[in-house]
Enzyme design. Structure first.
Site, PDB file in Angstrom:
ATOM      1  NE  ARG A 147       0.947  50.551  35.702  1.00 22.56           N
ATOM      2  CZ  ARG A 147       0.977  50.728  37.012  1.00 22.56           C
ATOM      3  NH1 ARG A 147       0.034  50.208  37.773  1.00 22.56           N
ATOM      4  NH2 ARG A 147       1.953  51.414  37.574  1.00 22.56           N
ATOM      5  CG  HIS A 148       3.192  52.145  29.092  1.00 18.15           C
ATOM      6  ND1 HIS A 148       3.695  51.583  27.942  1.00 18.15           N
ATOM      7  CD2 HIS A 148       2.400  53.146  28.675  1.00 18.15           C
ATOM      8  CE1 HIS A 148       3.225  52.219  26.893  1.00 18.15           C
ATOM      9  NE2 HIS A 148       2.431  53.170  27.312  1.00 18.15           N
ATOM     10  CB  VAL A 149       3.551  47.628  34.364  1.00 21.26           C
ATOM     11  CG1 VAL A 149       2.840  46.407  33.843  1.00 21.26           C
ATOM     12  CG2 VAL A 149       4.059  47.399  35.777  1.00 21.26           C
ATOM     13  CD  GLU A 372      -0.055  55.820  27.571  1.00 20.72           C
ATOM     14  OE1 GLU A 372       1.007  55.182  27.546  1.00 20.72           O
ATOM     15  OE2 GLU A 372      -1.163  55.319  27.402  1.00 20.72           O
TER      16      GLU A 372
END
Ligand SMILES: *[C@@H]1O[C@H](CO)[C@@H](O)[C@H](O)[C@H]1NC(C)=O
Ligand SMILES: *[C@@H]1O[C@H](CO)[C@@H](O)[C@H](O)[C@H]1NC(C)=O
Ligand SMILES: *[C@@H]1O[C@H](CO)[C@@H](O)[C@H](O)[C@H]1NC(C)=O
Ligand SMILES: *[C@@H]1O[C@H](CO)[C@@H](O)[C@H](O)[C@H]1NC(C)=O
Ligand SMILES: *[C@@H]1O[C@H](CO)[C@@H](O)[C@H](O)[C@H]1NC(C)=O
Length: 386
Positions: A147-149, A372
């Site tokens: 995830r983009h985190v 995204e």
């Protein structure tokens, strides 16, 4: 037995001529001794109406014995072999390509690919962190969560820290890629951007990149340009403050928690090293990546209207991204060290410095990028307004 007995003359000579091993007297003796032992055991068995103590003991010994008993603990593996991997992918650094590969790999190797539908939230509250970490850690192993985190500290919540991997790229190129992607999309077509950023005003969409940089628009200034480091620094508020503290924390985290941080410019070597370090996840990744079928699937041609900022503007950008570059060069050096350790040559021609002044080709082949929106920038504006 039958065969040997049937052709005694030919067998001996023929075998010797073909160079097959011949039985020495010692081997013959051993063979006979074990046969004798077997016969004696069998005899004991029948005479005593059951297995003799010797055989029972032998069996119980053999039965209970494990590899560990006989050989001691196995030598520590040179490469770690984790079953919990987190790829907290950095935006516009080839992550869509890697996620596509992961989809194929997870089916092939049977690991659990855990993705997230949330693409625009890299920063979490403490409760959100706790919930996400709980979620991740209960996933069936071996898992790979992506995830983009920004970096999550599992140990802070009493959960075993997974192994992290990531990929970054030259900060100015990453920024430019994002700048034009937000406005004009990618190869998926010009109409694409209307879906992606419908709220964007024409004025903003056609904002000249040089103006954006030289006239200090928030999008082209700090703290928005401080983008890569927070992914490695973590969730602490200071991690989003462009400065020494976040940089050092990010480096420390890379050393302590990341198995590999590759650079997109050398993606094939990144994949090769991933294959070596995490074979359960990445075996054959390079051949899948190089497979023309897969390339067709990806269609790597970028057709966005990329314009090259003026050298002045790029220079300003470079200065604003001082910490980002310090981090990037640090990662690059580590990556090259690792490559050398594994006997990989850098097949990249050394670029004359400074790299950022080399014009970016208008039509470069680039990995497919995230479909995204990275909207998680409201907080940046808040900081900016202060
Ligand atoms: C093997 O296991 C049995 C029962 O599980 C036990 O009684 C016996 O002592 C064990 N033998 C050895 C050599 O560990
Ligand atoms: C955790 O998992 C549950 C059930 O799968 C899901 O509903 C929830 O949104 C997840 N929470 C987070 C933070 O991912
Ligand atoms: C993670 O949390 C633990 C426990 O609070 C702390 O000791 C450690 O320094 C933290 N690590 C990072 C990299 O933030
Ligand atoms: C990639 O997409 C473009 C535009 O849709 C198309 O013209 C081109 O032929 C495609 N390339 C490949 C290799 O599929
Ligand atoms: C993230 O995107 C969703 C819709 O995709 C939107 O509702 C939400 O407000 C966005 N969050 C942030 C922080 O921008």
């Amino acid at each position: 037995m039958k065969k040997k007995g049937g052709e005694p003359k030919d067998a001996g000579g023929g075998l010797a001529r073909r160079g097959l091993p011949r039985c020495s007297v010692r081997d013959y003796g051993l063979c006979m001794a074990s046969l004798l032992l077997f016969c004696l055991g069998s005899l004991f068995y029948q005479v005593n109406g059951g297995p003799p103590q010797l055989l029972l003991q032998l069996r119980s010994y053999l039965g209970n014995s494990t590899f560990l008993d006989d050989h001691g603990p196995p030598p520590p593996k040179i490469l770690p072999f984790p079953s919990q991997v987190v790829y907290n992918r950095v935006g516009k650094c080839g992550s869509r390509t890697v996620v596509l590969l992961l989809r194929i790999l997870s089916e092939r190797h049977g690991f659990n690919l855990v993705t997230s539908d949330i693409h625009n939230k890299t920063r979490l509250t403490k409760n959100e962190q706790m919930e996400l970490i709980r979620n991740i850690s209960t996933a069936e192993q071996p898992y790979l969560f992506t995830r983009h985190v920004h970096f999550l500290n599992f140990t802070r919540f009493g959960v075993e820290q997974p192994v992290y991997i990531n990929i970054i790229r030259d900060p100015v190129n990453r920024f430019l890629s994002n700048y034009f992607f937000r406005r004009f999309g990618d190869w998926r077509g010009e109409q694409n951007h209307m879906i992606r950023t419908p709220g964007m005003k024409e004025e903003e969409r056609y904002l000249d990149i040089n103006r954006c940089i030289l006239e200090n628009y928030p999008e082209c200034s700090n703290p928005r340009l401080f983008y890569i480091i927070p992914y490695f620094c973590g969730q602490h508020p200071k991690c989003r403050d462009p400065g020494e503290w976040a940089l050092e924390r990010a480096k420390q985290n890379v050393n302590e928690n990341f198995l590999l941080v590759g650079i997109l410019e050398e993606l094939e070597d990144v994949l090769l090293l991933l294959e070596r370090f995490l074979p359960h996840y990445f075996k054959d990744v390079l051949s899948i990546y190089k497979n023309p079928e897969h390339r067709k699937l990806g269609n790597l041609t970028v057709t966005v209207k990329k314009t090259v900022p003026s050298p002045d503007a790029i220079h300003v950008l470079y200065q604003r991204m001082k910490y980002e570059y310090e981090f990037y060069y640090y990662i690059k050096e580590q990556f090259h060290l690792l490559k050398r350790k594994f006997g990989l040559k850098s097949n990249i021609k050394p670029l004359p410095r400074p790299e950022f002044l080399i014009p970016i080709p208008l039509e470069t082949e680039e990995p497919i990028e995230d479909n995204e929106e990275q909207n998680d920038e409201k907080w940046l504006e808040d900081i900016y307004k202060r």
